[in-house]
Design an enzyme around this catalytic site. Structure first.
Site, PDB file in Angstrom:
ATOM      1  N   HIS A 112     -36.313  18.214  -1.010  1.00 15.95           N
ATOM      2  CA  HIS A 112     -35.772  17.199  -1.920  1.00 15.95           C
ATOM      3  C   HIS A 112     -34.244  17.203  -1.863  1.00 15.95           C
ATOM      4  O   HIS A 112     -33.613  16.152  -1.662  1.00 15.95           O
ATOM      5  CB  HIS A 112     -36.254  17.480  -3.346  1.00 15.95           C
ATOM      6  N   GLU A 113     -33.666  18.372  -2.048  1.00 13.97           N
ATOM      7  CA  GLU A 113     -32.208  18.468  -2.021  1.00 13.97           C
ATOM      8  C   GLU A 113     -31.660  18.210  -0.621  1.00 13.97           C
ATOM      9  O   GLU A 113     -30.556  17.691  -0.465  1.00 13.97           O
ATOM     10  CB  GLU A 113     -31.764  19.844  -2.522  1.00 13.97           C
ATOM     11  N   HIS A 133     -30.976  14.563  -0.266  1.00 14.21           N
ATOM     12  CA  HIS A 133     -29.664  14.198  -0.810  1.00 14.21           C
ATOM     13  C   HIS A 133     -28.549  14.626   0.136  1.00 14.21           C
ATOM     14  O   HIS A 133     -27.628  13.854   0.436  1.00 14.21           O
ATOM     15  CB  HIS A 133     -29.446  14.890  -2.161  1.00 14.21           C
TER      16      HIS A 133
END
Length: 377
Positions: free
Chosen positions: A25-26, A29
């Protein structure tokens, strides 16, 4: 007697599920930010004091926090929760300011924020696509092979040979879709449309309720119709069509998640069904004990839920940021910092309240409150 994987296995399985999913998820980003030339100052798995880490040649600190319940990427210039220009940001040299999150156009900031949840969905799609290639996809038509006596289907007049074309106003094309819809709705009134003798017949019924207990002692309330299909058919899925099948299954799971959330909001399901980290750890340990396939499928489910939850329009979540960006695009100017600050405070309070609720539910599921009541009594 139930099979209990044990506390240590719960912890191990939880770490094997949450750690990689938070990382990807990170990483979504981070990768989007790198693509647009934004400097990342820190990439953390977990919160709180750093346990271990290193700094790469670009100046990004990669680290592990002592509380492994999330993670974050800190981009250069991210000096306030609203992510808006501040006096500190304006004081930066022009070259440094150009590498900050706030310096980028609105559409680039939106992509960076959305990239995290999107990455979670991509992971789930790839896993489900691989499962489809390995096991095929259910293609049993929604034709009634048999009707069980004294059930909702029998009372409503459903007959063997009927083709169920819609349930609750939702079209169904396979017996699997029918089962998914009804299972999520125990004891609910619904309309069932069937094709019979070349015509369409609309029937009203209330689904039955069946309680099932798995080998770990967990009890589930399931909706039942009381019909059985003909022979189960599995259709092979090739490499080229597997991503599409993974996407379709992901969309079905999201729809079921929305259905479940709607049932809780409207009171048709109890708030007790909301679970948090402790429940996830329990389920992770149980699925780990059941085998690799069950565990990997659970990873796909949690990845979908992680992506879905992060897209909810709640300040402090990715969806809250995207909501403010949408307002900014419509107004052609950012939302006032004071408004965003209060919104983020409210969002944080809401998230903390939800965490307290699900932790209370988790402890209840583990029997803590029942045991305390017994000791007090």
């Amino acid at each position: 007697m139930t099979d209990n994987p044990g506390f240590l296995l719960y912890l191990l399985a939880f770490a094997l599920v949450i750690g990689p999913l938070v990382f990807v998820h990170e990483l979504g980003h981070y990768a989007a930010g790198r693509w647009f030339g934004i400097k990342a100052e820190a990439f953390s798995i977990g919160f709180g004091r750093e346990v271990a880490g290193f700094t790469d040649r670009r100046g990004t600190r990669w680290k592990f926090g002592w509380l492994p319940l999330g993670g974050y990427v800190k981009f250069a210039g991210d000096m306030n929760p609203a992510g808006q220009p501040s006096p500190e940001w304006l004081a930066l040299p022009a070259a440094q300011r150009a590498q900050t999150f706030q310096a980028k156009p609105l559409w680039q900031r939106a992509i960076v924020v959305a990239a995290g949840p999107v990455t979670n969905f991509v992971v789930a799609i790839l896993i489900l696509a691989a499962f489809a290639m390995a096991y095929g996809r259910p293609s049993t038509p929604p034709v009634v092979g048999a009707v069980e006596p004294a059930t909702a289907a029998a009372s409503a007049g459903i007959r063997p040979g009927d083709r169920i074309v819609a349930v609750g106003g939702r079209a169904v094309t396979s017996f699997n879709e029918l089962a998914q819809y009804v299972t999520m709705r125990p004891g609910e009134a619904m309309q069932v449309a069937v094709e019979r003798d070349g015509g369409r017949v609309d029937l009203q019924l209330t689904s039955g309720v069946r309680e099932e207990r798995d080998r770990f002692g967990n009890v589930y309330r399931l909706g039942v119709l009381g019909v059985r299909s003909g022979p189960v058919e599995m259709e092979p899925v090739g490499l080229l069509e597997a991503p599409g099948e993974g996407l379709r299954q992901t969309a079905n799971i999201v729809r079921m998640t929305v259905d479940g959330l709607g049932q809780i909001i409207t009171g048709r399901r109890s708030l007790d069904e909301l679970g948090g980290p402790l429940r996830i750890a329990q389920v992770s340990g149980e699925r780990f004990a059941m085998g690799v396939a069950e565990f990997v499928f659970l990873i796909a489910l949690i990845s979908i839920n992680l992506g879905f939850i992060n897209l909810l329009p709640v300040p402090v979540l990715d969806g809250g940021h995207l909501l403010f960006y949408a307002v900014e695009a419509l107004r052609r100017k950012p939302v006032e910092p004071e408004v965003m600050e209060w919104a983020f405070r409210g969002g944080m309070v809401a998230i903390l309240a939800l965490m307290l609720l699900v932790t209370f539910n988790d402890l209840g599921a583990f029997g803590v409150w029942r045991n305390l009541a017994g000791l007090i009594g």
